[in-house]
Design a protein around this motif. Structure first.
Motif, PDB file in Angstrom:
ATOM      1  N   LYS A 346       0.804  -1.214   0.000  1.00 16.47           N
ATOM      2  CA  LYS A 346       0.000   0.000   0.000  1.00 16.47           C
ATOM      3  C   LYS A 346       0.840   1.268   0.000  1.00 16.47           C
ATOM      4  N   ARG A 347       2.110   1.134   0.326  1.00 14.12           N
ATOM      5  CA  ARG A 347       2.992   2.295   0.389  1.00 14.12           C
ATOM      6  C   ARG A 347       4.361   1.937  -0.175  1.00 14.12           C
ATOM      7  N   LEU A 348       5.102   2.979  -0.509  1.00 17.03           N
ATOM      8  CA  LEU A 348       6.488   2.829  -0.917  1.00 17.03           C
ATOM      9  C   LEU A 348       7.347   3.771  -0.083  1.00 17.03           C
ATOM     10  N   CYS A 349       8.609   3.418   0.048  1.00 19.74           N
ATOM     11  CA  CYS A 349       9.570   4.335   0.631  1.00 19.74           C
ATOM     12  C   CYS A 349      10.641   4.642  -0.412  1.00 19.74           C
ATOM     13  N   PHE A 350      11.274   5.769  -0.267  1.00 16.36           N
ATOM     14  CA  PHE A 350      12.360   6.160  -1.174  1.00 16.36           C
ATOM     15  C   PHE A 350      13.230   7.165  -0.441  1.00 16.36           C
ATOM     16  N   GLU A 351      14.360   7.496  -1.046  1.00 11.05           N
ATOM     17  CA  GLU A 351      15.275   8.469  -0.462  1.00 11.05           C
ATOM     18  C   GLU A 351      15.271   9.735  -1.299  1.00 11.05           C
ATOM     19  N   ALA A 352      15.507  10.864  -0.638  1.00 13.12           N
ATOM     20  CA  ALA A 352      15.596  12.142  -1.350  1.00 13.12           C
ATOM     21  C   ALA A 352      16.424  13.115  -0.530  1.00 13.12           C
ATOM     22  N   GLU A 353      17.224  13.915  -1.231  1.00 14.12           N
ATOM     23  CA  GLU A 353      17.962  14.979  -0.570  1.00 14.12           C
ATOM     24  C   GLU A 353      17.022  16.139  -0.285  1.00 14.12           C
ATOM     25  N   ASP A 354      17.183  16.732   0.899  1.00 16.55           N
ATOM     26  CA  ASP A 354      16.382  17.889   1.247  1.00 16.55           C
ATOM     27  C   ASP A 354      17.208  18.844   2.093  1.00 16.55           C
ATOM     28  N   LYS A 355      17.658  19.925   1.477  1.00 19.05           N
ATOM     29  CA  LYS A 355      18.348  21.010   2.162  1.00 19.05           C
ATOM     30  C   LYS A 355      19.497  20.524   3.035  1.00 19.05           C
ATOM     31  N   GLY A 356      20.337  19.671   2.458  1.00 13.92           N
ATOM     32  CA  GLY A 356      21.541  19.245   3.164  1.00 13.92           C
ATOM     33  C   GLY A 356      21.410  17.967   3.949  1.00 13.92           C
ATOM     34  N   TYR A 357      20.291  17.269   3.776  1.00 13.83           N
ATOM     35  CA  TYR A 357      20.083  15.995   4.456  1.00 13.83           C
ATOM     36  C   TYR A 357      19.550  14.970   3.455  1.00 13.83           C
ATOM     37  N   GLU A 358      19.923  13.720   3.656  1.00 12.89           N
ATOM     38  CA  GLU A 358      19.358  12.617   2.877  1.00 12.89           C
ATOM     39  C   GLU A 358      18.305  11.955   3.761  1.00 12.89           C
ATOM     40  N   ASN A 359      17.031  12.054   3.380  1.00 11.34           N
ATOM     41  CA  ASN A 359      15.938  11.552   4.198  1.00 11.34           C
ATOM     42  C   ASN A 359      15.204  10.407   3.508  1.00 11.34           C
ATOM     43  N   VAL A 360      14.596   9.554   4.312  1.00 16.61           N
ATOM     44  CA  VAL A 360      13.718   8.507   3.805  1.00 16.61           C
ATOM     45  C   VAL A 360      12.286   9.034   3.835  1.00 16.61           C
ATOM     46  N   TYR A 361      11.602   8.919   2.691  1.00 16.76           N
ATOM     47  CA  TYR A 361      10.218   9.372   2.549  1.00 16.76           C
ATOM     48  C   TYR A 361       9.303   8.159   2.373  1.00 16.76           C
ATOM     49  N   PHE A 362       8.042   8.351   2.713  1.00 17.77           N
ATOM     50  CA  PHE A 362       7.010   7.338   2.500  1.00 17.77           C
ATOM     51  C   PHE A 362       5.850   7.978   1.739  1.00 17.77           C
ATOM     52  N   VAL A 363       5.262   7.205   0.823  1.00 16.87           N
ATOM     53  CA  VAL A 363       4.135   7.712   0.053  1.00 16.87           C
ATOM     54  C   VAL A 363       3.175   6.563  -0.219  1.00 16.87           C
ATOM     55  N   GLY A 364       1.879   6.852  -0.183  1.00 16.33           N
ATOM     56  CA  GLY A 364       0.869   5.847  -0.473  1.00 16.33           C
ATOM     57  C   GLY A 364       0.697   5.655  -1.966  1.00 16.33           C
TER      58      GLY A 364
END
Length: 691
Positions: A346-364
């Motif tokens: 039902k969801r996916l996770c991915f990585e993305a750079e955001d203002k000097g940080y590499e974060n893990v995101y989740f999206v439905g």
């Protein structure tokens, strides 16, 4: 932010002191600054693979021997509750890239053992014991993936299109090695990549290996297709859960280098059909296919601007029944990488750079808005348990080498589950790290990292080194670099500034694309305005300022030399000097868009962006470093710049590495590199507080 960083750092140091497994550091021992040797003493942890039942994770742990100028790696098991870490393999050489089977019975990895001509695929039981060789390939496998039923291991290997079986491959390989003629005849526009020639005709394809019997099959044989011959990885292919379909990335353009349009192709594994292009609607790149757990959908990444590597990668969803595609991250102005499905589909996770940080995101799957929970660290390489809700990932920062953590939903904090480097990091006295925002080019906000010396006293004056990142679109995120480590530079007694100038990733598409067609102006303005900011600080010695950079950052060193004399010294590693002769680079197709034109279309425009044009103004002493095997920025770029400086009488020194590429990757070369760089800076700006 500075108080938050200090609080986080204090917590980490307390944690490492309490939980260190090794007792290498006596209690109460005096801390010391970071050294070059420390970078090579850090035990480097690879991406984790978690067991289906969530109880264990397996990692590759690499250790370096500086005196032998070599490394070795073995597999370790980590209990996800953080209570145990135990060694699973104990052999010399490399035991690499472990992947846990879906049924939990085996861990697959690559290793070269005994009489192996090349590394092969082995499996080992999590309980330990002898590893069993599975593959008998004539070439080296990589990028392992398991079938859903745990009966097959897929991998990537390089072979020739006209060698469909092992005997023909070995025959051709032997003939080429024994031939007295070493000339290469080239028709493709791109024939080498980073430090490797790709003009020998070999191409990466996908093999399937039967785990029980070891039989292997080239899945792309006879299809006329192959993976992109640059950096093939597990992100270039996936197999449906029912084992009936392969999805892989291939270029629709036959000739390599003249154009590029990476698309996703599907292939029935019963070979009753031909490869089918499912992303022909997009003329830019489509990559990284990942089947959903139920096999109904295929997630992938899409770019829409040709020849722009920093174009935003959108997370897309392809319905395998209807063929319809839709974007899941339309409301996120960030570039997605490494998508993974959660087990519920039902969801996916991915990585993305955001203002000097590499974060893990989740999206439905309905595209309900991508979300992340920033922690003040960079987090990546997440793996997910199949039968339990648990994730395992790598966490790092300027202060923290990559470290494995686990997390369960509902837990307030993530849990550190390995302590390989605790005793070592507990010895370090690190400098304070701050984020600063100032008004840069076009009066827009620009972020800068500031790293202070460990013994920084604001009542004294300190030398400044501006460390300029490469790319130009590779923004600097908080991470523990083993090549350009900002804490190591600060440990020498410099205040370090690192600007995420216009063009940097992690700040949105407009910001990244703002330097297209004019590569020097805005980054130059940002660096000089950052220098203005530092000069306003009472603790900076304006007479002791220098700058250093590599690749595009090296280009900016030569660019600075032609536009300002504010710096007492410059360090240029693998820097672009002339965009005219940069046509010898391994990847020229994207330069038209980056520069706004090829030289023969608008010579004046290209010339305006070339540092060579401003050589008459060069006066700042410069250390030039370059590797012979650098095909991205050919070594002649460094030689041209150095020769120009010498002919003009500008103090210069050349450090040439015949055995390195774009980066310095060997321990002893790294030690020499740092010695030369710091000696050069010390010669012109000294180190430590001004007497």
């Amino acid at each position: 932010m500075s108080s938050l960083c200090a609080l986080v750092r204090s917590f980490l140091l307390l944690l490492t002191l309490v939980s260190a497994v090794n007792a290498d550091t006596p209690a109460g021992a005096e801390k010391r600054p970071l050294t070059v040797e420390d970078l090579w003493n850090v035990r480097r942890v690879g991406p984790p693979s978690v067991s289906p039942d969530s109880k264990w994770a397996v990692v590759e742990l690499t250790t370096f021997d500086m005196e032998k100028d070599d490394s070795s790696s073995n597999l370790w098991l980590l209990s996800t509750n953080g209570n145990q870490q135990k060694q699973l393999t104990n052999t010399s050489g490399k035991n690499s890239a472990p992947k846990w089977s879906p049924d939990g019975q085996w861990i697959a990895f690559t290793s070269k053992r005994g009489n192996d001509d090349a590394a092969q695929i082995y499996v080992i039981a999590p309980q330990g014991g002898e590893a069993r060789r599975v593959s008998h390939l004539a070439m080296t496998p990589s990028a392992l993936k398991w079938s859903a039923d745990s009966r097959t291991i897929y991998c990537i290997a390089w072979t020739w299109p006209d060698t469909p079986d092992d005997s023909s491959y070995r025959k051709k390989d032997k003939a080429q090695k024994e031939s007295k003629v070493k000339a290469i005849i080239i028709d493709d526009a791109q024939y080498r990549y980073w430090d490797r020639w790709i003009a020998d005709g070999k191409r990466p394809v996908i093999f399937a290996i039967d785990v029980a019997g070891g039989k292997h099959t080239n899945l792309l044989a006879g299809t006329g297709r192959h993976l992109p011959p640059f950096e093939p990885s597990a992100g270039d292919y996936d197999v449906s859960p029912d084992g009936k379909e392969l999805c892989f990335v291939a270029d629709t353009v036959p000739a390599i280098g003249t154009d590029i349009n990476l698309d996703l192709y599907t292939l029935p594994l019963d070979r009753k059909g031909e490869p089918k292009n499912i992303t022909a609607d997009n003329q830019a790149n489509d990559t990284h296919p990942v089947y959903s757990p139920d096999g109904q959908s295929l997630a992938f990444l899409r770019q829409t601007i040709k020849f722009f590597y920093a174009d935003r990668q959108r997370l897309m969803l392809h319905d395998r029944t209807s063929g319809q595609k839709r974007e899941l991250t339309a409301d996120l102005d960030r570039s997605c990488t490494n998508p993974r499905w959660l087990p519920d589909g039902k969801r996916l996770c991915f990585e993305a750079e955001d203002k000097g940080y590499e974060n893990v995101y989740f999206v439905g799957v309905q595209g309900s808005g991508a979300k992340s929970s920033p922690t003040g660290f960079s987090e990546r390489a997440m793996d997910l348990a199949r039968t339990d809700r648990l994730s395992v990932f790598l966490r790092s920062s300027f202060d923290l080498p990559p470290t494995v953590f686990s997390h369960r939903p509902g837990e307030k904090e993530s849990r550190q589950i390995e302590h390989f480097n605790d005793a070592l990091t507990a010895q370090w006295q690190l400098g304070k790290v701050e984020e600063v925002t100032f008004k840069g080019a076009d009066d827009e906000d620009v972020q800068m990292w500031v790293v202070y010396p460990p013994d920084f006293d604001p009542k004294k004056k300190w030398p400044l080194v501006q460390v300029v990142h490469g790319g130009p679109h590779n923004g600097i995120v908080t991470d523990f670099s083993f090549r350009w480590n900002l804490q190591l530079w600060a440990a020498r007694g410099y205040v370090i500034g690192c600007v995420n100038f216009h063009g940097s990733s992690g700040f949105g598409q407009k910001f990244a694309d703002s330097i297209t067609g004019d590569l020097g102006a805005k980054p130059l303005a940002d660096i000089l305005k950052a220098t203005d900011w530092f000069e306003r600080q009472p603790w900076i010695d304006k007479k002791r300022m220098a700058a250093a950079g590599a690749s595009y950052g090296g280009y900016l060193m030569a660019w600075l030399n032609g536009h300002t004399d504010r710096f007492k010294a410059l360090v240029c590693h693998a820097g672009v000097y002339s965009y005219h002769s940069q046509m010898a680079s391994d990847g020229i197709r994207g330069r038209e868009r980056a520069l706004g034109a090829f030289p023969w279309n608008d010579l004046a425009r290209v010339d305006r962006q070339s540092a060579q044009r401003y050589a008459a103004n060069f006066k700042t002493p410069t250390l030039v470093l370059h590797g012979e095997k650098d095909f991205r920025v050919p070594v002649t770029q460094g030689l041209e710049y150095y020769n120009t400086l010498k002919m003009k009488g500008v103090p210069a020194r050349l450090v040439y590495f015949p055995d390195e590429n774009h980066w310095i990757l060997k321990p002893q070369n790294s030690r020499l590199w740092h010695h030369e760089v710091f000696a050069w800076l010390d010669k012109y700006i000294g180190h430590g507080a001004t007497p």
